[in-house]
Enzyme design. Structure first.
Site, PDB file in Angstrom:
ATOM      1  N   CYS A 138       0.797  -1.238   0.000  1.00  0.00           N
ATOM      2  CA  CYS A 138       0.000   0.000   0.000  1.00  0.00           C
ATOM      3  C   CYS A 138       0.823   1.279   0.000  1.00  0.00           C
ATOM      4  CB  CYS A 138      -0.945   0.020   1.201  1.00  0.00           C
ATOM      5  SG  CYS A 138      -2.322  -1.126   0.995  1.00  0.00           S
ATOM      6  N   GLY A 264      12.736  -3.873  -1.044  1.00  0.00           N
ATOM      7  CA  GLY A 264      13.595  -4.737  -0.239  1.00  0.00           C
ATOM      8  C   GLY A 264      12.841  -5.253   0.967  1.00  0.00           C
ATOM      9  N   GLY A 265      12.138  -4.338   1.595  1.00  0.00           N
ATOM     10  CA  GLY A 265      11.343  -4.698   2.758  1.00  0.00           C
ATOM     11  C   GLY A 265      10.236  -3.697   2.947  1.00  0.00           C
ATOM     12  N   GLU A 267       7.629  -2.373   6.191  1.00  0.00           N
ATOM     13  CA  GLU A 267       7.464  -2.457   7.637  1.00  0.00           C
ATOM     14  C   GLU A 267       6.016  -2.659   8.073  1.00  0.00           C
ATOM     15  OE1 GLU A 267       8.339   0.126   5.738  1.00  0.00           O
ATOM     16  OE2 GLU A 267       7.586   2.042   6.517  1.00  0.00           O
ATOM     17  N   HIS A 291      16.502  -2.496   9.550  1.00  0.00           N
ATOM     18  CA  HIS A 291      15.821  -1.290   9.086  1.00  0.00           C
ATOM     19  C   HIS A 291      14.311  -1.390   9.324  1.00  0.00           C
ATOM     20  CE1 HIS A 291      15.115   2.122   6.218  1.00  0.00           C
ATOM     21  NE2 HIS A 291      14.001   1.440   5.986  1.00  0.00           N
ATOM     22  N   GLU A 292      13.728  -2.499   8.896  1.00  0.00           N
ATOM     23  CA  GLU A 292      12.269  -2.637   9.042  1.00  0.00           C
ATOM     24  C   GLU A 292      11.867  -2.704  10.518  1.00  0.00           C
ATOM     25  OE1 GLU A 292      10.944  -1.840   6.413  1.00  0.00           O
ATOM     26  OE2 GLU A 292      12.541  -2.347   5.002  1.00  0.00           O
ATOM     27  N   HIS A 295      11.600   0.738  11.931  1.00  0.00           N
ATOM     28  CA  HIS A 295      10.342   1.418  11.587  1.00  0.00           C
ATOM     29  C   HIS A 295       9.252   1.195  12.644  1.00  0.00           C
ATOM     30  CE1 HIS A 295      10.694   3.360   7.713  1.00  0.00           C
ATOM     31  NE2 HIS A 295      11.145   2.276   7.096  1.00  0.00           N
ATOM     32  N   GLU A 314      11.936   7.666   6.823  1.00  0.00           N
ATOM     33  CA  GLU A 314      13.061   6.872   6.308  1.00  0.00           C
ATOM     34  C   GLU A 314      14.423   7.334   6.821  1.00  0.00           C
ATOM     35  OE1 GLU A 314      12.578   4.076   5.139  1.00  0.00           O
ATOM     36  OE2 GLU A 314      10.479   4.169   4.504  1.00  0.00           O
ATOM     37  N   ASP A 372       5.354   7.865  -5.805  1.00  0.00           N
ATOM     38  CA  ASP A 372       6.096   6.830  -6.536  1.00  0.00           C
ATOM     39  C   ASP A 372       7.162   7.449  -7.437  1.00  0.00           C
ATOM     40  OD1 ASP A 372       4.713   4.712  -5.421  1.00  0.00           O
ATOM     41  OD2 ASP A 372       3.248   4.583  -7.041  1.00  0.00           O
ATOM     42  N   TYR A 380      16.276   8.930   2.601  1.00  0.00           N
ATOM     43  CA  TYR A 380      16.978   7.936   3.422  1.00  0.00           C
ATOM     44  C   TYR A 380      18.345   8.453   3.853  1.00  0.00           C
ATOM     45  CZ  TYR A 380      13.641   4.365   1.770  1.00  0.00           C
ATOM     46  OH  TYR A 380      12.520   3.647   1.506  1.00  0.00           O
ATOM     47  N   MET A 566      12.451  -3.138  -7.536  1.00  0.00           N
ATOM     48  CA  MET A 566      12.724  -1.922  -8.321  1.00  0.00           C
ATOM     49  C   MET A 566      14.155  -1.430  -8.185  1.00  0.00           C
ATOM     50  SD  MET A 566       9.278   0.338  -8.295  1.00  0.00           S
ATOM     51  CE  MET A 566       8.983   0.385  -6.548  1.00  0.00           C
TER      52      MET A 566
END
Ligand code: BES
Ligand code: ZN
Length: 611
Positions: A138, A264-265, A267, A291-292, A295, A314, A372, A380, A566
């Site tokens: 989402c 990659g991930g 959260e 990292h996740e 979050h 981020e 997007d 980041y 991506m």
């Protein structure tokens, strides 16, 4: 155009009323590729006499809207605006009487088979090849394609869900599971979350415990290697709690996604989604999990109020991720990790953002740009570098961490803007007169609104980076014969250092003698041809492209088609698009595999290929 005063990416009138609780009753239909059912939206008004509700929606088929009141159910009038690319359509619900206080609205609806938040996989596209699979993504603004809602992180709600799915599949959501009857899964999220953290997966999944509050979920074929790869999860959580405070979400599970997962991930609360490209076999990419986990505080408890302030999610998370790395592996590793992030930032500013320099600002303007399209490593890395600069500036972790924890505690369960952070920092540090001059010296305008690389690069420990640089210089500056005999080759590197060495090499303006022979020798020297490490393969493939080795096109395509993350596929397609001989092959391949990509990835690649 700014759609709403609080969020340029949402149609909602969240300054007049907000959703505080959601109840979902969903049926997952794999035949039709739809989710159908109903949602109950529990509103409370923020002002008197509200007459309309504006909601976000995207390609939803709305069947009915009604209010649930003490006097029974009242049908409501509604209409839906034209579809706008990336933003979807405004759903207006008209209230029959001016409303103050609480309000419950029930909407019956169905999602579109092309809902941008959903990926429907055929059995053939899974590891096990036996069962269909559904997952959602989402963030940033795709929740509106699966639920009519105020799709802005300014609004947070608790939720309950009942999900009907095939009895032989497992359903999971970003919440705690309440039952496990075959065919019906019930969930409850008791902590208020923004819409972008709604998540669902339905597939042939199995579970393996990896810690006191954690299991890993995956298809059977990958469960053991996943449990091994992510065995440090409990240690990461323990360190994160030392830095940020108690973990409040009950569970922390990991889900290994199919290769078409575009990130990659992610959260998702209680259940982080990760790409299978992290399964390198040596835990070298597990920092994505750190990292996740971070979050769970930065982002999921203290949330950016809109995605113009995405760095509050981020940048803060990368900062905490670095601290976890530092506590577990030492400060040299923490600094190397940060320096590696900075080389990714350099690359990103030069390539991905070359034609959109305004997106290199820490705070971006999303009035005419979708999240997007704005997505990059800038929030980041510029964000985390700013925090590291502030930490050093105020005297190091012993001074900065108490402030950081108090900021998280103060704003947990809320959504914030950069001004909230700034004001809180001033309030905290002003207590000590010695800090006054330090506060005055921070150039906020430069950090927040200037383009390009961070205005100050902290004084990092460069010891681990130096080896990478030496190797990169060696290969860039010498003919093959001289490389072969160089003593530098005996200096061993970890796989993370090898990744950075390749990044450094790719940054070079000129690489001497970039022939097939040289690239193949480089591959053999560092074990790149057959590595399972996707970060290594990604950069090795780019070296083949840089050398214009058209004979290696099959190898390049096999990497491109092995995953649709991506971060990997977009830069490669972009580079292939600029190589006339390869461009038609890349375009043909894109059309061949496009259906396996999630829509945000397909959309991005079509832009990279300029088609
Ligand atoms: N929340 C992001 C992923 C995301 C961001 C999805 C924006 C959609 C829109 C996640 O936490 C993330 O940052 N993932 C990174 C890994 C991280 C270690 C930098 C990724 O996907 O590469
Ligand atoms: Zn993140």
């Amino acid at each position: 155009m700014r759609l709403s005063p609080i969020d340029p990416c949402s149609y909602s009138n969240a300054h007049e009323l907000i959703i505080h609780h959601v109840e979902l009753d969903w049926k997952i239909d794999f035949e039709k590729s739809t989710i159908s059912g109903k949602v109950l939206l529990y509103f409370k008004t923020l002002k008197d006499d509200v007459e309309e509700i504006f909601l976000d929606s995207s390609e939803l088929n709305i069947l009915s809207v009604l209010a649930k009141t003490s006097a029974g159910e009242i049908p409501l009038n509604w209409d839906i605006g034209a579809h706008v690319e990336n933003l979807g359509s405004k759903l207006t619900v008209y209230l029959p009487t001016k409303t103050t206080g609480e309000l419950i609205v029930e909407i019956q609806y169905e999602t579109d088979p092309n809902a941008s938040a959903l990926q429907w996989l055929t059995a053939e596209q899974t590891c096990g090849k036996q069962y269909s699979y559904l997952f959602s993504q989402c963030q940033a603004i795709h929740a509106r394609s699966i639920i009519p809602c105020q799709d802005t992180p300014a609004v947070k709600f608790t939720y309950k869900a009942t999900v009907h799915h095939p009895p032989y599949l497992v359903g999971l959501m970003s919440a705690v599971k309440k039952n496990s009857d075959p065919g019906v899964s019930c969930f409850e999220q008791t902590i208020p979350i923004p819409s972008y953290l709604l998540a669902i997966v339905v597939g042939a999944l199995v579970e393996k415990p990896i810690g006191p509050i954690s299991s890993v979920w995956a298809e059977e074929e990958q469960i053991d290697e996943a449990a091994e790869e992510f065995s440090q999860t409990a240690d990461f959580i323990a360190k994160a709690e030392e830095i940020c405070g108690p973990y409040v979400w009950g569970r922390y599970d990991l889900l290994v996604m199919p290769p078409s997962f575009p990130f990659g991930g992610m959260e998702n609360p209680c259940l982080t989604f990760v790409t299978p490209t992290l399964l390198a076999g040596d835990k070298s990419l597990a920092t994505v999990v750190a990292h996740e986990i971070a979050h769970s505080w930065t982002g999921n408890l203290v949330t950016n109020r809109n995605f113009e302030h995405f760095w509050l999610n981020e940048g803060f998370t990368v900062f905490v991720e670095g601290k976890i790395v530092g506590r577990l592996f030492g400060s040299a590793s923490r600094d190397f990790h940060a320096l590696h992030g900075l080389s990714e930032l350099t690359d990103c500013i030069k390539t991905q953002l070359a034609n959109t320099p305004e997106l290199t600002k820490l705070i971006v303007d999303l009035s005419d740009c979708s999240p997007d399209d704005a997505f990059s490593t800038v929030p980041y890395m510029k964000g985390s570098t700013f925090l590291r600069y502030l930490e050093d500036h105020f005297g190091g972790p012993s001074k900065f961490e108490p402030f950081f924890r108090s900021y998280l505690d103060k704003f947990k369960y809320q959504s914030v803007l950069t001004t909230h952070f700034k004001k809180d920092l001033y309030e905290w540090f002003r207590g000590d007169p010695a800090n006054e001059v330090l506060l005055d010296r921070i150039d906020w305008d430069k950090w927040l609104f200037e383009q390009g690389m961070p205005p100050v690069i902290p004084n990092y420990n460069r010891s681990l980076l130096d080896t990478c640089k030496k190797h990169a210089d060696l290969w860039a500056e010498n003919e093959l014969e001289n490389v072969k005999s160089s003593p530098i080759l005996t200096e061993k590197m970890t796989s993370i250092q090898t990744i950075e060495f390749l990044a450094q090499l790719l940054e070079k303006k000129r690489i001497v003698d970039l022939t097939q022979e040289k690239i193949e020798l480089l591959g053999q020297t560092y074990g790149l041809q057959a590595t399972r490490n996707a970060e290594l393969r990604f950069r090795f493939v780019r070296l083949y492209i840089r050398g214009r080795l058209i004979d290696k096109m099959d190898y390049i395509l096999s990497f491109l088609n092995s995953n649709f993350r991506m971060k990997f596929v977009r830069p490669i397609y972009k580079e292939l698009a600029g190589w006339p001989e390869a461009r038609p092959i890349a375009i043909a391949n894109y059309y061949k595999v496009k259906d396996q990509m999630m829509s945000v990835c397909a959309y991005g690649v079509s832009k990279d290929l300029d088609i």
